[in-house]
Enzyme design. Sequence first.
Site, PDB file in Angstrom:
ATOM      1  NE  ARG A 146      -0.887   2.631   2.917  1.00  0.00           N
ATOM      2  CZ  ARG A 146      -0.333   3.636   3.153  1.00  0.00           C
ATOM      3  NH1 ARG A 146      -0.543   4.812   2.401  1.00  0.00           N
ATOM      4  NH2 ARG A 146      -0.191   3.934   4.293  1.00  0.00           N
ATOM      5  CG  ASP A 147       3.466   4.484   2.840  1.00  0.00           C
ATOM      6  OD1 ASP A 147       3.291   5.167   2.091  1.00  0.00           O
ATOM      7  OD2 ASP A 147       3.351   4.683   4.084  1.00  0.00           O
ATOM      8  CG  HIS A 157       3.517   4.868   9.246  1.00  0.00           C
ATOM      9  ND1 HIS A 157       2.946   4.031   8.446  1.00  0.00           N
ATOM     10  CD2 HIS A 157       4.153   5.813   8.320  1.00  0.00           C
ATOM     11  CE1 HIS A 157       3.043   3.989   7.272  1.00  0.00           C
ATOM     12  NE2 HIS A 157       3.962   5.341   6.942  1.00  0.00           N
ATOM     13  CG  HIS A 182       7.705   7.621   5.149  1.00  0.00           C
ATOM     14  ND1 HIS A 182       7.418   7.301   3.674  1.00  0.00           N
ATOM     15  CD2 HIS A 182       6.367   7.545   5.716  1.00  0.00           C
ATOM     16  CE1 HIS A 182       5.900   6.973   3.792  1.00  0.00           C
ATOM     17  NE2 HIS A 182       5.419   7.103   4.918  1.00  0.00           N
ATOM     18  CB  CYS A 232       2.531  10.362   1.352  1.00  0.00           C
ATOM     19  SG  CYS A 232       0.821  11.067   1.314  1.00  0.00           S
ATOM     20  CG  ASN A 266       6.596   3.125   4.772  1.00  0.00           C
ATOM     21  OD1 ASN A 266       6.247   3.476   3.517  1.00  0.00           O
ATOM     22  ND2 ASN A 266       5.989   3.822   5.712  1.00  0.00           N
TER      23      ASN A 266
HETATM   24  P1  HMG Z   1     -13.049  14.666  -2.463  1.00  0.00           P
HETATM   25  O1  HMG Z   1     -12.850  14.796  -3.875  1.00  0.00           O
HETATM   26  O2  HMG Z   1     -13.545  15.698  -1.199  1.00  0.00           O
HETATM   27  O3  HMG Z   1     -14.368  13.396  -2.100  1.00  0.00           O
HETATM   28  O4  HMG Z   1     -11.929  13.650  -1.947  1.00  0.00           O
HETATM   29  P2  HMG Z   1     -15.796  13.644  -2.583  1.00  0.00           P
HETATM   30  O5  HMG Z   1     -16.656  12.955  -1.501  1.00  0.00           O
HETATM   31  O6  HMG Z   1     -16.423  15.066  -2.673  1.00  0.00           O
HETATM   32  O7  HMG Z   1     -15.970  12.957  -3.924  1.00  0.00           O
HETATM   33  C1  HMG Z   1     -15.378  13.104  -5.085  1.00  0.00           C
HETATM   34  C2  HMG Z   1     -15.176  11.897  -6.137  1.00  0.00           C
HETATM   35  O8  HMG Z   1     -14.367  10.971  -5.476  1.00  0.00           O
HETATM   36  C3  HMG Z   1     -16.645  11.271  -6.347  1.00  0.00           C
HETATM   37  O9  HMG Z   1     -16.586  10.474  -7.584  1.00  0.00           O
HETATM   38  C4  HMG Z   1     -16.668  10.046  -5.133  1.00  0.00           C
HETATM   39  O10 HMG Z   1     -17.611   9.046  -5.614  1.00  0.00           O
HETATM   40  C5  HMG Z   1     -15.265   9.735  -5.380  1.00  0.00           C
HETATM   41  P3  HMG Z   1     -17.186  11.417  -8.937  1.00  0.00           P
HETATM   42  O11 HMG Z   1     -18.581  11.744  -8.670  1.00  0.00           O
HETATM   43  O12 HMG Z   1     -16.235  12.694  -9.182  1.00  0.00           O
HETATM   44  O13 HMG Z   1     -16.803  10.489  -9.990  1.00  0.00           O
HETATM   45  N1  HMG Z   1     -14.936   8.996  -3.954  1.00  0.00           N
HETATM   46  C6  HMG Z   1     -14.420   7.713  -3.887  1.00  0.00           C
HETATM   47  N2  HMG Z   1     -13.934   6.951  -4.791  1.00  0.00           N
HETATM   48  C7  HMG Z   1     -13.327   5.792  -4.497  1.00  0.00           C
HETATM   49  N3  HMG Z   1     -13.287   5.205  -3.162  1.00  0.00           N
HETATM   50  C8  HMG Z   1     -13.424   6.337  -2.363  1.00  0.00           C
HETATM   51  C9  HMG Z   1     -14.332   7.564  -2.483  1.00  0.00           C
HETATM   52  N4  HMG Z   1     -14.535   8.661  -1.859  1.00  0.00           N
HETATM   53  C10 HMG Z   1     -14.929   9.599  -2.704  1.00  0.00           C
HETATM   54  N5  HMG Z   1     -13.201   5.773  -0.961  1.00  0.00           N
HETATM   55  C11 HMG Z   1     -11.095  11.800  -0.561  1.00  0.00           C
HETATM   56  C12 HMG Z   1     -11.782  13.145  -0.545  1.00  0.00           C
HETATM   57  C13 HMG Z   1     -10.763  11.343   0.706  1.00  0.00           C
HETATM   58  C14 HMG Z   1     -11.900  10.633  -1.133  1.00  0.00           C
HETATM   59  C15 HMG Z   1      -9.799  11.953  -1.442  1.00  0.00           C
HETATM   60  O14 HMG Z   1      -9.089  12.957  -0.930  1.00  0.00           O
HETATM   61  C16 HMG Z   1      -8.750  10.785  -1.402  1.00  0.00           C
HETATM   62  O15 HMG Z   1      -9.254   9.664  -1.936  1.00  0.00           O
HETATM   63  N6  HMG Z   1      -7.796  10.787  -0.659  1.00  0.00           N
HETATM   64  C17 HMG Z   1      -6.805   9.844  -0.476  1.00  0.00           C
HETATM   65  C18 HMG Z   1      -5.487  10.321  -0.281  1.00  0.00           C
HETATM   66  C19 HMG Z   1      -4.513   9.148  -0.016  1.00  0.00           C
HETATM   67  O16 HMG Z   1      -4.712   7.892  -0.149  1.00  0.00           O
HETATM   68  N7  HMG Z   1      -3.154   9.353   0.527  1.00  0.00           N
HETATM   69  C20 HMG Z   1      -2.368   8.490   0.424  1.00  0.00           C
HETATM   70  C21 HMG Z   1      -2.645   7.666   1.808  1.00  0.00           C
HETATM   71  S1  HMG Z   1      -2.255   8.471   3.401  1.00  0.00           S
HETATM   72  C22 HMG Z   1      -0.476   8.268   3.389  1.00  0.00           C
HETATM   73  O17 HMG Z   1       0.052   7.717   2.842  1.00  0.00           O
HETATM   74  C23 HMG Z   1       0.016   8.493   5.055  1.00  0.00           C
HETATM   75  C24 HMG Z   1       0.146   6.930   5.841  1.00  0.00           C
HETATM   76  O18 HMG Z   1       1.126   6.248   5.247  1.00  0.00           O
HETATM   77  C25 HMG Z   1       0.813   7.761   7.007  1.00  0.00           C
HETATM   78  C26 HMG Z   1       1.944   8.747   6.907  1.00  0.00           C
HETATM   79  O19 HMG Z   1       3.120   8.284   6.357  1.00  0.00           O
HETATM   80  O20 HMG Z   1       1.638   9.741   7.347  1.00  0.00           O
HETATM   81  C27 HMG Z   1      -1.317   6.288   6.187  1.00  0.00           C
HETATM   82 MG    MG Z   2       3.084   6.549   5.134  1.00  0.00          MG
END
Ligand code: HMG
Ligand code: MG
Length: 311
Positions: A24-25, A216, A218, A249, A258
């Site tokens: 994933r990450d 966690h 990086h 990310c 990581n």
């Molecule tokens: P948004 O645009 O504000 O969402 O995004 P929305 O609710 O307004 O929906 C917009 C569109 O997205 C719609 O589709 C929804 O259906 C779709 P459209 O009508 O435009 O075709 N949608 C989705 N589709 C699939 N799955 C979903 C989903 N939700 C809405 N769950 C949202 C808000 C949270 C969805 C967006 O910002 C997003 O997906 N962000 C993810 C970012 C991400 O994955 N970042 C990396 C992971 S975090 C990380 O790596 C850190 C970590 O490792 C720890 C660390 O190191 O810090 C965990």
């Molecule tokens: Mg991370």
Amino acid sequence: MVLPKMYQPMNYPKHVHIVEVGPRDGLQNEKQEIPASVKIELVNRLSDAGFKNIESGSFVSPKWVPQMATSAEVFAGIARKSGVIYSALTPNMKGFEGALAAKADEVVIFGAASEAFSQKNINCSIAESIERFRPVAEAAKANNIRLRAAVSCALGCPYQGDVPVSAVVDCVERFAELGCDDIGIADTIGVGTPAHTREVFEAAAKRYPIAQISGHFHDTYGQALANILVCLEVGVATFDTSVAGLGGCPYAKGATGNVSTEDVLYMLHGMGIETGIDLDKVCAAGEFISQALGRAPHSRVSRALAAKRAA
Ligand code: HMG
Ligand code: MG
């Protein structure tokens, strides 16, 4: 493989639980298309190596993180091993529904200690994110799915810079209120140093049981192993790591992967701390995915062991 002479100071945990986040990450930030079959083989190799928790995908917007769009296919294709938790990131109820349909064993809600990062990563404020996570937490409980949380930018933010310890503690308290089984404190951009890490984890441990706090890290600035060592001293016994040091990310530009699973295993095993994971198999899994990505593993331990084998 023969490890250096064992050294087991009294105050380190005897067993450490590693959550492998490579699929994933590790892969979420890759620009090239990675077939689901490769991700599936990676997860299978990791379960064979002995991991009990493998972060296998994200149910997030495919527009935001295109690489994770195949997560349902990955979950459907893996050979599930009994006793292994296959976890998935879920930012909202739509994500939870995807994870539920994919039969994820654990969902991860991911917030931040930095307002700026929360906006960039999940398009809402910290307070709004908690309200989005609340129904996810309730649904996870109702469906007997384990609930984990991640507090991003706990040691620094790519947009805001310094992040006060109080903001991390505040985020931990909000997640605690949602009934999380585990709260991961994340150095998203790998800027933390050991004294800062100690301060943050000790402060968090005053508000939440240390047995349910994970680290966690990086490794952007090469501090991750030192930070993990400090966490062990504080009593943290669960860490997220990534095979071959993959990762980053998409919303934290410049942050590298990581900490490598191989490097962490080498350190822990060398200290006499058990993990139940076969380092040689992890190295082989790391070589497999690195070859698929067309580069060498980032892990120094993996490279050192490969050089030793070739000598
Ligand atoms: P948004 O645009 O504000 O969402 O995004 P929305 O609710 O307004 O929906 C917009 C569109 O997205 C719609 O589709 C929804 O259906 C779709 P459209 O009508 O435009 O075709 N949608 C989705 N589709 C699939 N799955 C979903 C989903 N939700 C809405 N769950 C949202 C808000 C949270 C969805 C967006 O910002 C997003 O997906 N962000 C993810 C970012 C991400 O994955 N970042 C990396 C992971 S975090 C990380 O790596 C850190 C970590 O490792 C720890 C660390 O190191 O810090 C965990
Ligand atoms: Mg991370």
